[in-house]
Design a protein around this motif. Structure first.
Motif, mmCIF file in Angstrom:
data_model
loop_
_atom_site.group_PDB
_atom_site.id
_atom_site.type_symbol
_atom_site.label_atom_id
_atom_site.label_comp_id
_atom_site.label_asym_id
_atom_site.label_seq_id
_atom_site.Cartn_x
_atom_site.Cartn_y
_atom_site.Cartn_z
ATOM 1 N N ALA A 59 0.832 -1.207 0.000
ATOM 2 C CA ALA A 59 0.000 0.000 0.000
ATOM 3 C C ALA A 59 0.866 1.257 0.000
ATOM 4 N N PHE A 60 1.969 1.230 0.741
ATOM 5 C CA PHE A 60 2.869 2.386 0.747
ATOM 6 C C PHE A 60 3.455 2.600 -0.652
ATOM 7 N N ALA A 61 3.867 1.518 -1.306
ATOM 8 C CA ALA A 61 4.436 1.625 -2.653
ATOM 9 C C ALA A 61 3.376 2.083 -3.654
ATOM 10 N N LEU A 62 2.173 1.541 -3.528
ATOM 11 C CA LEU A 62 1.071 1.891 -4.425
ATOM 12 C C LEU A 62 0.733 3.381 -4.331
ATOM 13 N N ASN A 63 0.907 3.943 -3.144
ATOM 14 C CA ASN A 63 0.556 5.341 -2.904
ATOM 15 C C ASN A 63 1.760 6.266 -2.866
ATOM 16 N N LYS A 64 2.829 5.880 -3.542
ATOM 17 C CA LYS A 64 4.043 6.698 -3.589
ATOM 18 C C LYS A 64 3.748 8.135 -4.035
ATOM 19 N N SER A 65 2.869 8.287 -5.013
ATOM 20 C CA SER A 65 2.572 9.636 -5.511
ATOM 21 C C SER A 65 1.940 10.514 -4.426
ATOM 22 N N ILE A 66 1.187 9.915 -3.514
ATOM 23 C CA ILE A 66 0.610 10.689 -2.405
ATOM 24 C C ILE A 66 1.718 11.146 -1.471
ATOM 25 N N PHE A 67 2.643 10.247 -1.175
ATOM 26 C CA PHE A 67 3.772 10.643 -0.317
ATOM 27 C C PHE A 67 4.619 11.711 -0.995
ATOM 28 N N ASP A 68 4.742 11.653 -2.315
ATOM 29 C CA ASP A 68 5.449 12.716 -3.044
ATOM 30 C C ASP A 68 4.746 14.057 -2.853
ATOM 31 N N GLU A 69 3.411 14.043 -2.893
ATOM 32 C CA GLU A 69 2.634 15.273 -2.655
ATOM 33 C C GLU A 69 2.872 15.791 -1.231
ATOM 34 N N LEU A 70 2.874 14.885 -0.270
ATOM 35 C CA LEU A 70 3.082 15.286 1.123
ATOM 36 C C LEU A 70 4.483 15.858 1.340
ATOM 37 N N ILE A 71 5.457 15.321 0.630
ATOM 38 C CA ILE A 71 6.821 15.866 0.696
ATOM 39 C C ILE A 71 6.840 17.276 0.110
ATOM 40 N N CYS A 72 6.161 17.483 -1.011
ATOM 41 C CA CYS A 72 6.065 18.832 -1.589
ATOM 42 C C CYS A 72 5.453 19.796 -0.576
ATOM 43 N N PHE A 73 4.401 19.363 0.094
ATOM 44 C CA PHE A 73 3.750 20.203 1.099
ATOM 45 C C PHE A 73 4.725 20.567 2.215
ATOM 46 N N GLU A 74 5.471 19.591 2.706
ATOM 47 C CA GLU A 74 6.442 19.847 3.773
ATOM 48 C C GLU A 74 7.525 20.829 3.333
ATOM 49 N N ARG A 75 7.807 20.838 2.051
ATOM 50 C CA ARG A 75 8.851 21.736 1.517
ATOM 51 C C ARG A 75 8.267 23.032 0.966
ATOM 52 N N ASN A 76 7.008 23.294 1.296
ATOM 53 C CA ASN A 76 6.301 24.505 0.859
ATOM 54 C C ASN A 76 6.213 24.624 -0.660
ATOM 55 N N LYS A 77 6.100 23.493 -1.324
ATOM 56 C CA LYS A 77 5.913 23.479 -2.771
ATOM 57 C C LYS A 77 4.452 23.184 -3.078
ATOM 58 N N ALA A 78 4.035 23.513 -4.282
ATOM 59 C CA ALA A 78 2.638 23.327 -4.687
ATOM 60 C C ALA A 78 2.263 21.840 -4.714
ATOM 61 N N THR A 79 1.011 21.570 -4.344
ATOM 62 C CA THR A 79 0.459 20.218 -4.425
ATOM 63 C C THR A 79 -0.764 20.247 -5.334
ATOM 64 N N THR A 80 -1.176 19.088 -5.822
ATOM 65 C CA THR A 80 -2.305 19.026 -6.752
ATOM 66 C C THR A 80 -3.652 19.092 -6.048
ATOM 67 N N ALA A 81 -3.654 18.992 -4.727
ATOM 68 C CA ALA A 81 -4.871 19.111 -3.917
ATOM 69 C C ALA A 81 -4.445 19.645 -2.546
ATOM 70 N N PRO A 82 -5.394 20.204 -1.813
ATOM 71 C CA PRO A 82 -5.041 20.689 -0.472
ATOM 72 C C PRO A 82 -4.543 19.556 0.428
ATOM 73 N N VAL A 83 -3.735 19.909 1.410
ATOM 74 C CA VAL A 83 -3.245 18.954 2.402
ATOM 75 C C VAL A 83 -3.806 19.387 3.747
ATOM 76 N N TYR A 84 -4.500 18.466 4.415
ATOM 77 C CA TYR A 84 -5.132 18.755 5.699
ATOM 78 C C TYR A 84 -4.732 17.726 6.744
ATOM 79 N N SER A 85 -4.907 18.084 7.997
ATOM 80 C CA SER A 85 -4.844 17.089 9.067
ATOM 81 C C SER A 85 -6.075 16.199 8.911
#
Length: 189
Positions: A59-85
């Motif tokens: 599941a972690f491997a399947l969702n790699k693109s989501i983790f890539d988005e979360l990394i962008c968020f942590e680095r203050n880069k744009a994401t394709t959707a909002p990131v929320y708690s």
């Protein structure tokens, strides 16, 4: 057919007690209008947790693109959707649903692939019931496409695509999987 919400989630595994939501998407479908993907009302977000746990490396491997988005968020880069708690994601999802309903118990109808046995279990566990009321009968695309004359069991998502004449595979991106469920259901009306 009455309006409904096609909902999909992506998670860190299949264990509803311990795995975590990573992405949540919903699309409001009014069958009398049949909006295009670009114009249909939709909600999509990624969910940030203080730490991630899961029961499946797959599941972690399947969702790699989501983790890539979360990394962008942590680095203050744009994401394709909002990131929320998680708490904010559930509230925003419920706000989206509430925006398209006036009598929630009667009008809030959910669908998807395995929605009742999977997606709904995560959403319920994580607090959805505190914010909205909904119809407890769900439409599953596998059951919708099941033909007892020719099939031994409920078809998979890929098999549903084929039965609906849609040439594609499951994307494992919540928003597109929710849209695919609508496309399959639309073949019935």
């Amino acid at each position: 057919m009455k309006p409904y919400f096609s909902v999909d989630v992506e998670t860190t595994g299949l264990d509803r007690k311990n795995d975590m939501l990573l992405e949540l998407a919903a699309i409001y479908e009014d069958p009398s209008i049949k909006f295009s993907f670009e114009n249909i009302p939709k909600f999509n977000c990624f969910i940030k947790h203080p730490e991630y746990r899961g029961s499946s490396a797959y599941a972690f491997a399947l969702n790699k693109s989501i983790f890539d988005e979360l990394i962008c968020f942590e680095r203050n880069k744009a994401t394709t959707a909002p990131v929320y708690s998680l708490e904010v994601a559930i509230k925003e999802f419920c706000n989206f649903v509430s925006k398209y309903t006036t009598n929630p118990v009667d009008q809030v109808r959910f669908t998807g692939k395995n929605y009742a046995s999977f997606d709904h279990q995560f959403l319920q566990r994580d607090g959805m019931d505190a914010y909205i009321k909904y119809n407890h009968r769900f439409l599953d695309i596998g059951s919708l496409m099941f033909d007892a004359e020719t099939m031994d069991w409920i078809p998979s998502s890929e098999e549903c695509y084929g039965l609906a004449g849609i040439d594609k595979s499951v994307s494992h991106k919540a928003l597109y999987d929710a849209w695919d469920a609508i496309q399959i259901i639309r073949t019935k009306y």
